[in-house]
Enzyme design. Sequence first.
Site, short mmCIF file in Angstrom:
data_model
loop_
_atom_site.label_atom_id
_atom_site.label_comp_id
_atom_site.label_asym_id
_atom_site.label_seq_id
_atom_site.Cartn_x
_atom_site.Cartn_y
_atom_site.Cartn_z
N HIS A 62 0.80 -1.39 0.06
CA HIS A 62 -0.06 0.13 0.19
C HIS A 62 0.89 1.17 0.07
CE1 HIS A 62 -3.12 -2.58 2.28
NE2 HIS A 62 -3.29 -2.91 1.09
N LYS A 71 6.08 5.89 7.56
CA LYS A 71 5.35 5.16 8.44
C LYS A 71 6.62 4.75 9.25
CE LYS A 71 1.69 3.53 5.44
NZ LYS A 71 1.07 2.42 4.69
N TYR A 131 1.52 1.89 14.01
CA TYR A 131 2.16 2.64 13.24
C TYR A 131 1.75 4.00 13.02
CZ TYR A 131 -1.48 1.59 9.61
OH TYR A 131 -2.51 1.27 8.77
N ASP A 168 -6.59 -5.94 -2.14
CA ASP A 168 -5.35 -6.43 -2.18
C ASP A 168 -5.43 -7.53 -3.15
OD1 ASP A 168 -3.94 -4.77 -0.72
OD2 ASP A 168 -3.95 -5.94 1.08
#
Length: 181
Positions: A62, A71, A131, A168
């Site tokens: 992603h 991130k 995250y 996905d």
Amino acid sequence: MKVTPTAIPDVLIIEPRVFGDDRGFFYESYNHQQFIDATGVTINFVQDNHSRSLKNVLRGLHYQIQQPQGKLVRVVVGEVFDVAVDIRQSSPTFGQWVGCLLSAENKRQFWVPQGFAHGFLVVSDVAEFLYKTTDYYAPQYERSIAWNEPEIGIEWPLNEDPILSGKDQVAVSLKEAELFP
């Protein structure tokens, strides 16, 4: 904290200093000034996320094509194989990937800068993944590259087909993806 560059120098493995004894442990999971001093990366985090996934769940690859997110990722329950893929067309490491095992036990963190696609595979029975991001989630700009893209060639530690989300399952190839300059 200990900072280790990966084969893609912009992606970093960060190991916090952990203080432990027979009662348990303590560590600072994030200190803004120490992060800047140790990594040289000057960013501000604006959002924290927490996900829980079962074994063989694979999330990714992603990224956000606008409002790109850096991130800082870590695992607080279980273990994942975490991956960053350089999708900056002007980069000498374009199309290359690096991976790292993150677990509640090793307490490692992985810095994935803007301009990278990110994904992870849960290798324990369950994993909780935290995250910090440098920009807000913007679903209209979210994109996905296929987890098994042969041009990238990620060596996922899989014994069976992964469990994927609907988005996905229809992720695009690297050639079809919108990329960073």
